[in-house]
Design a protein around this motif. Structure first.
Motif, short mmCIF file in Angstrom:
data_model
loop_
_atom_site.label_atom_id
_atom_site.label_comp_id
_atom_site.label_asym_id
_atom_site.label_seq_id
_atom_site.Cartn_x
_atom_site.Cartn_y
_atom_site.Cartn_z
N GLY A 65 35.13 -4.41 54.90
CA GLY A 65 36.70 -4.56 54.53
C GLY A 65 36.99 -3.71 53.67
N PRO A 132 42.06 -0.10 54.28
CA PRO A 132 41.65 -0.24 55.58
C PRO A 132 42.31 1.16 56.26
N SER A 158 38.34 -2.70 57.90
CA SER A 158 39.74 -3.64 58.19
C SER A 158 40.06 -3.97 56.62
N GLU A 160 40.02 -7.00 55.61
CA GLU A 160 38.95 -7.85 55.04
C GLU A 160 38.05 -7.82 56.27
#
Length: 193
Positions: A65, A132, A158, A160
């Motif tokens: 993340g 991200p 990503s 998270e």
């Protein structure tokens, strides 16, 4: 061939838990980077081969993340496990996709963490992924002749990670309890439940 079998045997011995991913198309690639390969011995973790250097990476922490993240990977050459005390790495960010170029974001040293039984281990450390998107890790690997080989492999970051953060409540599980059964023997194999 014997060297390749030794690499495969070492990778099979790595104690990784299977990772997510459909395995059909693999992760994206980056120009000049190692190529994703399907490897039944990697425990489901993204695996990359660099044909030019003979290096293979098994990426152990694909659930990344944005922000500081612990990363780990196992590294192999034709002789077997690569286990220098530390490797210098750089992170690359591809803000507009792999074909539009990258910017180097961070330089760091990842340390080798041997497994307790010896003969196996991983490089590990914390890297900062500011946002991200598509990133790559560029590892500098010293060679016996004094040169340095580089292996570059993509990582997807990503917003998270899907795993809970340290301090978050554990995900709820559905398990039978003593209230659900008439006899505790239905819950345990203990001689005297």
């Amino acid at each position: 061939m014997a060297r390749r079998l030794a690499v495969v045997a070492l990778m099979a011995a790595l104690a990784f838990t299977p990772a997510c991913g459909d395995g059909a198309s693999g992760p994206p690639s980056v120009p000049g980077g190692a190529v994703w390969v399907e490897d039944p011995f990697s425990g489901g973790y993204p695996t990359y081969d660099d044909e030019a250097t003979g290096l293979r990476v098994v990426f152990g922490t694909p659930d990344l993340g944005a922000g500081a993240s612990r990363v780990s990977f196992a590294l192999f050459d034709f002789e077997g496990l690569v286990s220098y005390p530390a490797l210098n790495v750089q992170t690359r960010f591809y803000p507009d996709g792999p074909e539009e170029g990258y910017r180097t974001v961070e330089e760091a040293a990842l340390t080798f963490a041997p497994f307790p039984d010896g003969g196996r281990g991983i490089y590990t450390g914390t890297l900062a992924f500011a946002e991200p998107g598509l990133w790559a890790i560029d590892a500098a690997v010293p060679q016996a002749d004094g040169t340095v080989a580089r292996v570059v492999f993509p990582v997807e970051v990503s917003r998270e990670p899907s795993a809970p953060a340290v301090g978050d409540p554990a995900p709820a599980s559905v398990n039978r309890t003593a209230d659900d059964v008439d006899d505790l023997r239905a819950l345990t194999t203990a001689t005297t439940p």
